[in-house]
Design a protein around this motif. Structure first.
Motif, short mmCIF file in Angstrom:
data_model
loop_
_atom_site.label_atom_id
_atom_site.label_comp_id
_atom_site.label_asym_id
_atom_site.label_seq_id
_atom_site.Cartn_x
_atom_site.Cartn_y
_atom_site.Cartn_z
N CYS A 264 0.85 -1.19 0.00
CA CYS A 264 0.00 0.00 0.00
C CYS A 264 0.88 1.24 0.00
N CYS A 269 -2.26 2.83 5.91
CA CYS A 269 -3.45 2.54 5.11
C CYS A 269 -4.38 1.60 5.87
N HIS A 271 -7.12 0.50 4.17
CA HIS A 271 -7.69 -0.25 3.04
C HIS A 271 -9.19 -0.02 2.87
N CYS A 277 -3.95 2.01 -2.46
CA CYS A 277 -4.11 0.83 -1.60
C CYS A 277 -3.90 -0.44 -2.43
N ALA A 278 -3.11 -1.36 -1.91
CA ALA A 278 -2.83 -2.61 -2.64
C ALA A 278 -3.82 -3.71 -2.30
N VAL A 279 -4.61 -3.46 -1.27
CA VAL A 279 -5.55 -4.50 -0.82
C VAL A 279 -6.83 -4.48 -1.65
ZN ZN Z 1 -4.28 -0.48 1.79
#
Ligand code: ZN
Ligand code: GDP
Length: 311
Positions: A264, A269, A271, A277-279
């Motif tokens: 992220c 973060c 999420h 955000c990588a989620v």
């Molecule tokens: Zn995230």
């Protein structure tokens, strides 16, 4: 110095089992306290204690070894005091039945958050599969369950306490470990303990009238497993309360969110709607099950709410 494991607590004294298998009746004097935690019971099943002889019958507990983990729940809903259910647990088994009774997944996700917070590995167990062989609707729920928790990284077993199906696989996970079963009432915790440990604990077949008088107390007990290891039975305990989790930390207790968090953009973060955000993309592409992400959002809201003490 003599050492042993607390295998049973009756309220007034504790049964302590030594490595040689001798059982002593242990008492405590004064107070043991967990720093920063008000507890109703100072010694828990699973504790490793030191003791010295008191009289012919009893010994005095002089020291509790530091706990590798412990499960607590509030003494009552709003109480600030905690009840320690069990200590030094190696593995928690989370029971699921698609019906009879239906287990709701958000309930299990809360159990899992506690297990993760205490660093206790969890195994998902679908019980009563004998009932669903010719039941496409519930088979579908089972397959979905396997997908959701498989993606999260948990082992998922399908067993039947009744027919003994796949109990060998369950026993493999239990061997040489101290385990605990959690889950809704009626999903078969007692039946599974009986089946794997060769015991005869009460199950829910006893009539309601009988049960009232019989098992109103809820003292935990540790039983040895014939193939090595122990099972801690906590009658009446379906789950354990969520500990005090900060919103920023909650993602750490969902393995599939924890996995993506380092990518992220912002390291704080949570999420929900942060840029970079990588989620969230993993939810969108199906790598993270929406059911799990929704549980995450619900718990997040609970712990960030206006009235939350953890805000
Ligand atoms: Zn995230
Ligand atoms: P607990 O409340 O989780 O301890 O559940 P119990 O062990 O008391 O089981 C609840 C009911 O489900 C009892 O009537 C059991 O006989 C029944 N039960 C438990 N496991 C199985 C199973 O694998 N198959 C079937 N058909 N019934 C089961």
């Amino acid at each position: 110095m003599t050492k042993g494991t607390v295998v049973k607590s009756t309220g007034s004294f504790y049964h302590i089992k030594t490595p040689e298998g001798k059982i002593f009746k242990g008492k405590i004097r004064g107070k043991f306290r967990i720093k920063g935690l008000k507890t109703t019971n100072p010694v828990a099943v699973g504790d490793i204690v030191h003791f010295k002889p008191l009289d012919n019958e009893t010994v005095l507990i002089t020291h509790i070894e530091p706990r590798k983990n412990y499960l607590i729940r509030r003494a009552t809903n709003l109480s600030k005091r905690y009840h320690i259910l069990a200590a030094n647990i190696d593995r928690v088994f989370v029971l699921y039945t698609p019906a009879y009774p239906e287990t709701l997944l958000p309930f299990l996700d809360r159990i899992l958050v506690s297990a993760e917070a205490f660093d206790i590995p969890a195994v998902m167990v679908i019980n009563k599969i004998d009932l669903f062989k010719d039941d496409p609707e519930n088979r579908r729920k089972i397959e979905r369950f396997k997908e959701i928790y498989g993606k999260a990284g948990y082992p998922v077993l399908e067993v039947s306490a009744k027919t003994g199906e796949n109990l060998d696989e369950l026993k493999r996970y239990m061997r040489d470990k101290t385990s605990m079963f959690t889950g809704n009432s009626g999903t078969g915790k007692s039946s599974l303990i009986n089946a794997v440990a060769g015991l005869d604990l009460r199950t829910k077949e006893i009539s309601g009238v009988h049960r009232q008088g019989q098992h109103t107390t809820t003292f935990a007990e540790m039983h040895p497993l014939p193939f090595g290891g122990n099972i801690i039975d906590t009658p009446g305990i379906r789950a354990f309360g969520t500990i005090e989790t900060k919103p920023q930390e909650l993602g750490d207790y969902f393995p599939e969110i924890r996995r993506w968090k380092p990518e992220c953009k912002f390291n704080n973060c949570i999420h929900v709607h942060e840029p970079g955000c990588a989620v969230i993309p993993q939810v969108d592409n199906g790598n993270i099950a929406p059911e799990r992400y929704n549980s995450y959002l619900d718990i997040l809201e609970e712990i960030s709410g206006e009235n939350s003490p953890y805000r």
